[in-house]
Design a protein around this motif. Structure first.
Motif, PDB file in Angstrom:
ATOM      1  N   PRO A  21       1.347  -1.385   0.159  1.00  0.00           N
ATOM      2  CA  PRO A  21      -0.023   0.237   0.137  1.00  0.00           C
ATOM      3  C   PRO A  21       0.863   1.022   0.355  1.00  0.00           C
ATOM      4  O   PRO A  21       1.961   0.870   0.469  1.00  0.00           O
ATOM      5  N   ALA A  22       0.122   2.114  -0.663  1.00  0.00           N
ATOM      6  CA  ALA A  22       1.244   2.870  -0.709  1.00  0.00           C
ATOM      7  C   ALA A  22       1.213   4.045   1.425  1.00  0.00           C
ATOM      8  O   ALA A  22       0.307   3.513   1.681  1.00  0.00           O
ATOM      9  N   VAL A  36      -8.306  -1.978  -0.787  1.00  0.00           N
ATOM     10  CA  VAL A  36      -7.422  -2.683  -2.425  1.00  0.00           C
ATOM     11  C   VAL A  36      -7.154  -1.155  -3.067  1.00  0.00           C
ATOM     12  O   VAL A  36      -5.639  -1.088  -3.834  1.00  0.00           O
ATOM     13  N   ALA A  37      -7.464  -0.274  -2.991  1.00  0.00           N
ATOM     14  CA  ALA A  37      -7.465   0.914  -4.091  1.00  0.00           C
ATOM     15  C   ALA A  37      -5.667   1.145  -3.139  1.00  0.00           C
ATOM     16  O   ALA A  37      -4.880   1.790  -3.991  1.00  0.00           O
ATOM     17  N   ASP A  38      -5.303   1.720  -2.210  1.00  0.00           N
ATOM     18  CA  ASP A  38      -4.406   2.325  -1.441  1.00  0.00           C
ATOM     19  C   ASP A  38      -3.006   1.324  -1.898  1.00  0.00           C
ATOM     20  O   ASP A  38      -2.285   1.117  -1.904  1.00  0.00           O
ATOM     21  N   LEU A  39      -3.415  -0.575  -2.427  1.00  0.00           N
ATOM     22  CA  LEU A  39      -2.817  -1.631  -2.484  1.00  0.00           C
ATOM     23  C   LEU A  39      -2.695  -1.837  -4.284  1.00  0.00           C
ATOM     24  O   LEU A  39      -0.774  -1.161  -4.949  1.00  0.00           O
ATOM     25  N   GLU A  40      -3.873  -0.537  -4.813  1.00  0.00           N
ATOM     26  CA  GLU A  40      -3.436  -0.700  -6.546  1.00  0.00           C
ATOM     27  C   GLU A  40      -2.034   0.691  -6.537  1.00  0.00           C
ATOM     28  O   GLU A  40      -1.337   0.162  -7.855  1.00  0.00           O
ATOM     29  N   SER A  41      -2.433   1.738  -5.307  1.00  0.00           N
ATOM     30  CA  SER A  41      -1.459   2.130  -5.938  1.00  0.00           C
ATOM     31  C   SER A  41       0.329   2.992  -5.632  1.00  0.00           C
ATOM     32  O   SER A  41       1.230   2.770  -6.570  1.00  0.00           O
ATOM     33  N   SER A  59      -6.407 -10.137  -1.356  1.00  0.00           N
ATOM     34  CA  SER A  59      -6.636  -8.875  -1.411  1.00  0.00           C
ATOM     35  C   SER A  59      -8.098  -8.742  -0.486  1.00  0.00           C
ATOM     36  O   SER A  59      -8.614  -7.092  -0.388  1.00  0.00           O
ATOM     37  N   GLY A  60      -9.040  -9.727  -1.287  1.00  0.00           N
ATOM     38  CA  GLY A  60     -10.749  -9.321  -1.805  1.00  0.00           C
ATOM     39  C   GLY A  60     -11.641  -9.926  -0.391  1.00  0.00           C
ATOM     40  O   GLY A  60     -12.533  -9.731   0.176  1.00  0.00           O
ATOM     41  N   LYS A  61     -10.656 -10.620   0.270  1.00  0.00           N
ATOM     42  CA  LYS A  61     -11.445 -11.453   0.920  1.00  0.00           C
ATOM     43  C   LYS A  61     -11.772 -11.169   2.416  1.00  0.00           C
ATOM     44  O   LYS A  61     -10.983  -9.682   2.774  1.00  0.00           O
ATOM     45  N   GLU A  62     -12.315 -11.872   3.326  1.00  0.00           N
ATOM     46  CA  GLU A  62     -12.628 -11.512   4.732  1.00  0.00           C
ATOM     47  C   GLU A  62     -11.685 -12.438   5.112  1.00  0.00           C
ATOM     48  O   GLU A  62     -13.004 -13.480   6.031  1.00  0.00           O
ATOM     49  N   ILE A  72      -6.361  -6.834   4.911  1.00  0.00           N
ATOM     50  CA  ILE A  72      -5.401  -6.439   3.790  1.00  0.00           C
ATOM     51  C   ILE A  72      -4.205  -6.653   5.534  1.00  0.00           C
ATOM     52  O   ILE A  72      -2.918  -6.725   4.869  1.00  0.00           O
ATOM     53  N   GLY A  73      -4.389  -6.050   6.345  1.00  0.00           N
ATOM     54  CA  GLY A  73      -3.718  -5.756   7.771  1.00  0.00           C
ATOM     55  C   GLY A  73      -2.768  -6.299   7.685  1.00  0.00           C
ATOM     56  O   GLY A  73      -1.439  -7.062   8.276  1.00  0.00           O
TER      57      GLY A  73
END
Length: 249
Positions: A21-22, A36-41, A59-62, A72-73
Motif C-alpha cells: 500500500p501507499a 484495495v485502492a491503496d494496494l493498487e496505488s 486482498s478481496g477476502k475477509e 489486508i492488514g
C-alpha cells in the motif's frame, strides 16, 4: 568450495506480488487501515511492469470473519515478515554454502559449528534441543510484537513495526530491533517511503531467490541458472526436527 553468486538472484526478479500500500510515514508501516485502492496505488511504484498482481484475490477476502481492511492488514504484515526472513535466509544460504561459520563452539557441550555446503545441512547438524530453543525465542518475539504495539496491525496499526524493548520489559533495556542505531528517526518522510519500497522489493526478490536455491538443491536442473552452483541436498526441508515431537499416526 562452490562459490555462490548474488547476481544469480536477479534472474528470478521477473515478477512481484502486489500486497503493497501507499505509506505516508515511510516506515514499513501504515498509520491507518488500508483498502484495495491503496494496494493498487503503490504496486505500480514497486513494479511498474507488473503493477497490481493478485490472482487469488486475497486482498478481496475477509479472513476469520474480520473486515476486508483487517484482512489486508494481516496480509501486509505477513508479507513484510516473510520478506525479512527470506532476506536473512538468502544471505545465510550463501554464507553456509561457502563454508563460513563462527570460530567458537556452537553448543555448551563444545560441539563446533559445522562446515557444510548448504544452509539446510547446517540446520540438520543442530541438536533438537537447540532447535526448540530457537523456536521458543521466535515465538516470544511473535508474542511480544502482537501485544506490545500501541495499535494492532489489523486495526490500523503500523505494518512491520517491532516495539522496542525498554526497562519496563527487560531490566536495563535492550536494542530497538527495528532501528537499533537510530538512523531512521532522522530521515525525511520521502526517504522513509523510498526505504519501504526497497524493503518490499528486496523481500519479494529474496523469497523468489531462496525458493530457487531450495528447488535446485532438491531437484538438480530445476533452476537452470543455478545448475552446478547449488549443492544437492538429500534431507527434508519440511522436517525441522530430527525426531518428530508429534505421536505417530
Amino acid at each position: 568450495q562452490e562459490t555462490m553468486k548474488l547476481v544469480i538472484a536477479s534472474l528470478l526478479a521477473g515478477c512481484a506480488a502486489a500486497f503493497a500500500p501507499a505509506s505516508q510515514s515511510g516506515r514499513p508501516s501504515t498509520a491507518a487501515r488500508e483498502s484495495v485502492a491503496d494496494l493498487e496505488s503503490l504496486a505500480k511504484k514497486l513494479n511498474p511492469l507488473v503493477g497490481f498482481y493478485d490472482p487469488l484475490d486475497l486482498s478481496g477476502k475477509e479472513f476469520w470473519g474480520t473486515s476486508n481492511e483487517e484482512t489486508i492488514g494481516f496480509l501486509r504484515e505477513s508479507e513484510v515478515k516473510h520478506g525479512r526472513i527470506a532476506m536473512f535466509a538468502f544471505v545465510g544460504y550463501i554464507v553456509h554454502a561457502n563454508g563460513i561459520h563462527f570460530p567458537w563452539a556452537m553448543q555448551l557441550d563444545g560441539t563446533p559449528f559445522p562446515t557444510v555446503s548448504s544452509a539446510p545441512e547446517a540446520w540438520d547438524s543442530i541438536s533438537d534441543a537447540a532447535k526448540l530453543q530457537i523456536f521458543a525465542f521466535i515465538g516470544f518475539l511473535e508474542f511480544y510484537r502482537e501485544v506490545a504495539c500501541e495499535k494492532h496491525y489489523m486495526k490500523g496499526g503500523k505494518i512491520g513495526e517491532f516495539p522496542a524493548f525498554d526497562a519496563k520489559v527487560i531490566p536495563g533495556g535492550a536494542l530497538n530491533y527495528y532501528d537499533p542505531f537510530g538512523k531512521n528517526k532522522n530521515m525525511s518522510a520521502e526517504q522513509k517511503e523510498r526505504g519501504l519500497r526497497k524493503e518490499l522489493n528486496n523481500g519479494r526478490l529474496a523469497m523468489l531467490g531462496i525458493f530457487g536455491f531450495l528447488s535446485e538443491a532438491k531437484i538438480e536442473g530445476s533452476v537452470p541458472a543455478l545448475k552446478g552452483v547449488i549443492s544437492h541436498y538429500d534431507g527434508e526441508f519440511m522436517a525441522p526436527l530430527a525426531k518428530s515431537i508429534l505421536p505417530s499416526l
